[in-house]
Design an enzyme around this catalytic site. Structure first.
Site, PDB file in Angstrom:
ATOM      1  CE  LYS A 160      -4.507   0.826   0.384  1.00 18.87           C
ATOM      2  NZ  LYS A 160      -5.577  -0.140   0.080  1.00 18.87           N
TER       3      LYS A 160
HETATM    4  N1  GLU Z   1      -7.378   0.200  -2.979  1.00 16.33           N
HETATM    5  C1  GLU Z   1      -8.181  -0.948  -3.253  1.00 16.33           C
HETATM    6  C2  GLU Z   1      -8.208  -1.867  -2.050  1.00 16.33           C
HETATM    7  O1  GLU Z   1      -7.990  -1.466  -0.924  1.00 16.33           O
HETATM    8  C3  GLU Z   1      -7.790  -1.636  -4.550  1.00 16.33           C
HETATM    9  C4  GLU Z   1      -6.422  -2.206  -4.611  1.00 16.33           C
HETATM   10  C5  GLU Z   1      -6.012  -2.712  -5.993  1.00 16.33           C
HETATM   11  O2  GLU Z   1      -6.856  -2.749  -6.880  1.00 16.33           O
HETATM   12  O3  GLU Z   1      -4.853  -3.079  -6.133  1.00 16.33           O
HETATM   13  O4  GLU Z   1      -8.525  -3.023  -2.167  1.00 16.33           O
END
Ligand code: GLU
Length: 438
Positions: free
Chosen positions: A127
């Site tokens: 993240k």
């Molecule tokens: N930000 C989204 C999540 O927390 C999507 C992550 C992604 O598609 O890689 O799942």
């Protein structure tokens, strides 16, 4: 389709966070660890897996000088945390919010590892985030910040290494700047698979925008089935009207659920007959991305929404909105977590004792990363699927994941959240063992 103004207005995957986090003292990484350790205890997880998965593989912190429109240079804090690459390249979004800090990004990265494992994607978890308020920045400032962040992370990102995506406060437009900056940094080689959630025109996937909300709807309907409830007899309260909340509300109401309460950071509204969600979406689009000034329902407080007497409560905004302080007042029969970490670990026991059926974040909101995976596959094959082909692939993945978690919940007589962690931790730990010790 993405318009320039959307980057500022849309608020990204979820509504842009304000500094008014109701429980800023609750450390999301502690919440993650509390659940991980419970699952590890049930699994009798070996000491090595426990030690390895309790900490991120890599943390990167940068300071990004950005020229602001008024001539000043502002220095922003940026992060990227790789929690695990055991199951594949790390995958996870980038968040622009004033609440971003190392602990939050670390928690979100670990949740991505477990989320990808629950839906069995060939990814690890990561993240990223930048501490900023995108609603107060111009398009030019956002673009310069995004390009600076991408340049700083150019050796972290890669189609086989670490693949970002949108999260709170970012959207397809931000992803377009990232893919472009990455191309510039890499001698003009175009690597669309370095990032997902792109605009369709630049190799994004059909269905990606709606995917997280769609997964919330799919898992909520499966939850209702298990509870013996029909969608038409159910009411929902949806907190957050960004990407996740608005699509969840729209798709739930298309299934016959009455969405009686909605909110965003500007206010909360109640309508016992159920909102016409398409009209609300039109209003928000025309209103710079928020519900401010909305007058088609009774004004209520955010706390009223959370504690409303409904069958379905869908928190689709921030972390820690349900804590020990308000868990006892929750009346919903089911909570489906569109947001990451909306329930603090301290609230788990209270909600479990009340018999509330919880579809946890790492299952409920995994629809987004599932379609991100399809985007990555399409980019690598250079061949693109239609929206119905995407949904036909994504829906069964979500249903199978729900069933896996539900079976673990029944078999071990544990709550759904713990069951989801159990399924995820067991899978990643198997991967760790298969890869050997050194
Ligand atoms: N930000 C989204 C999540 O927390 C999507 C992550 C992604 O598609 O890689 O799942």
């Amino acid at each position: 389709m993405y318009r320039e103004s959307d980057a500022k207005a849309a608020g990204g995957e979820a509504k842009t966070a304000k500094k008014t986090d109701p429980a800023p003292h609750i450390n999301p990484y502690d919440s993650m660890l509390a659940r991980f350790n419970q699952a590890a205890d049930v699994l009798k997880l070996d000491a090595r897996s426990r030690a390895v998965l309790s900490v991120p593989e890599k943390v990167v912190q940068v300071h990004l000088p950005v020229a602001m429109d008024d001539g000043r240079t502002e220095v922003f804090e940026g992060y990227r945390v790789i929690h695990s690459t055991t199951m594949g390249p790390s995958k996870g979004g980038i968040r622009y919010s004033m609440n971003v800090d190392m602990d939050e990004v670390k928690a979100l990265a670990a949740w991505m590892t477990f989320k990808c494992a629950v839906v069995e994607l060939p990814y690890g978890g990561g993240k990223g985030g930048v501490k900023c308020d995108p609603t107060k920045m111009s398009i030019g400032e956002l673009e310069r910040l995004t390009r600076a962040y991408t340049a700083a992370m150019s050796d972290v990102f890669g189609p086989d290494l670490d693949i970002p995506a949108p999260d709170m406060g970012t959207n397809a437009g931000v992803m377009a700047w990232i893919v472009d900056e990455y191309q510039k940094i890499n001698n003009n080689h175009y690597y669309p698979a370095v990032i997902t959630g792109k605009p369709i025109e630049l190799g994004g996937s059909q269905g990606r925008e709606a995917a997280t909300g769609r997964g919330v709807m799919t898992t909520a309907l499966l939850g209702l089935q298990k509870l013996g409830l029909r969608p038409e007899e159910c009411r929902a309260a949806v907190q957050g009207f960004g990407n996740v909340g608005s699509f969840a509300a729209k798709l739930l109401s298309a299934q016959g659920v009455r969405v009686v309460a909605i909110s965003d950071h500007t206010g909360a509204f109640y309508n016992p007959d159920g909102f016409l969600i398409n009209r609300v979406i039109q209003y928000v689009k025309a209103n710079g991305g928020t519900l401010a000034g909305f007058n088609e329902g009774q004004k209520i407080t955010n706390e009223d929404l959370l504690t409303m007497d409904v069958e379905i409560l869908a928190p689709c905004a921030l972390e820690n909105v349900i804590t020990a302080a308000n868990a006892d007042k929750i009346k919903a029969k089911m909570i489906v977590e569109g947001a990451n970490g909306p329930v603090a670990a301290e609230a788990d026991d209270i909600l479990n004792k009340k018999g509330i059926f919880i579809i946890p974040d790492i299952l409920a909101n995994a629809g987004g990363v599932t379609v991100s995976y399809f985007e990555w596959v399409q980019n690598r094959r250079g061949h693109y699927w239609t929206e119905s082909e995407i949904n036909d692939r994504a829906d069964p993945i979500m249903s199978r994941a729900f069933e896996r978690v539900y079976q673990a919940h029944i078999l071990h007589k544990i709550p759904m959240r713990l069951a989801a962690y159990l399924v995820a931790v067991e899978r990643v730990s198997k991967g760790l063992h298969l890869k050997g010790k050194y």
